[in-house]
Motif scaffolding. Sequence first.
Motif, PDB file in Angstrom:
ATOM      1  N   ALA A  24       8.134  -5.939   1.092  1.00  0.00           N
ATOM      2  CA  ALA A  24       7.736  -5.296  -0.152  1.00  0.00           C
ATOM      3  C   ALA A  24       8.961  -5.041  -1.009  1.00  0.00           C
ATOM      4  O   ALA A  24      10.005  -4.625  -0.498  1.00  0.00           O
ATOM      5  N   ILE A  28       9.234   1.060  -5.074  1.00  0.00           N
ATOM      6  CA  ILE A  28       8.610   1.562  -3.850  1.00  0.00           C
ATOM      7  C   ILE A  28       9.115   2.963  -3.581  1.00  0.00           C
ATOM      8  O   ILE A  28      10.323   3.193  -3.519  1.00  0.00           O
ATOM      9  N   ILE A  31       5.548   3.871   1.558  1.00  0.00           N
ATOM     10  CA  ILE A  31       4.461   2.995   1.979  1.00  0.00           C
ATOM     11  C   ILE A  31       3.727   3.663   3.131  1.00  0.00           C
ATOM     12  O   ILE A  31       4.336   4.001   4.143  1.00  0.00           O
ATOM     13  N   MET A  34       0.529  -0.332   6.363  1.00  0.00           N
ATOM     14  CA  MET A  34       0.758  -1.763   6.143  1.00  0.00           C
ATOM     15  C   MET A  34      -0.128  -2.511   7.130  1.00  0.00           C
ATOM     16  O   MET A  34      -0.348  -2.041   8.258  1.00  0.00           O
ATOM     17  N   SER A  53       2.877   4.550   8.736  1.00  0.00           N
ATOM     18  CA  SER A  53       4.309   4.806   8.566  1.00  0.00           C
ATOM     19  C   SER A  53       4.910   5.432   9.819  1.00  0.00           C
ATOM     20  O   SER A  53       6.100   5.294  10.079  1.00  0.00           O
ATOM     21  N   ASN A  76      11.246  -1.981   4.313  1.00  0.00           N
ATOM     22  CA  ASN A  76       9.908  -2.115   3.708  1.00  0.00           C
ATOM     23  C   ASN A  76       9.253  -3.432   4.121  1.00  0.00           C
ATOM     24  O   ASN A  76       8.676  -4.152   3.284  1.00  0.00           O
ATOM     25  N   ALA A  97      -0.545  -3.467   1.731  1.00  0.00           N
ATOM     26  CA  ALA A  97       0.235  -2.234   1.819  1.00  0.00           C
ATOM     27  C   ALA A  97      -0.355  -1.189   0.891  1.00  0.00           C
ATOM     28  O   ALA A  97      -0.761  -1.501  -0.234  1.00  0.00           O
ATOM     29  N   MET A  99       0.339   2.200  -1.125  1.00  0.00           N
ATOM     30  CA  MET A  99       1.287   3.177  -1.671  1.00  0.00           C
ATOM     31  C   MET A  99       0.470   4.096  -2.565  1.00  0.00           C
ATOM     32  O   MET A  99      -0.460   4.729  -2.082  1.00  0.00           O
TER      33      MET A  99
END
Length: 114
Positions: A24, A28, A31, A34, A53, A76, A97, A99
């Motif tokens: 990624a 950012i 995150i 994923m 995470s 990332n 992902a 966010m």
Amino acid sequence: QVQLVESGGGLVQAGGSLRLSCAASGMIFSINVMAWYRQAPGKQRELVAGITSGGTTSYADSVKGRFTISRDNAKNTVYLQMNSLKPEDTGVYYCYAVMARPYWGQGTQVTVSS
């Protein structure tokens, strides 16, 4: 803008291995989840594996014991180690992902020949 770039797909014989990577980049901050999804020809996109995470993982029943998802938070990047590949693992694999909102990669083709 955030971009997810996958790499590592290709053609492999049944029983072989591949390692997918997804990095990624962009703006950012954090995150959360994923994951890897895949879509076989004529089928719906399905969840293959996910990782939080904090490192908690989950897998589709069809890949348990064969695939391993991992991530490097500092880079990332999320990985998918795929072992004992089967022809039914063939498809386009997408990185995902979460966010502030979800993002998708462009996909990488995995083809497993019998």
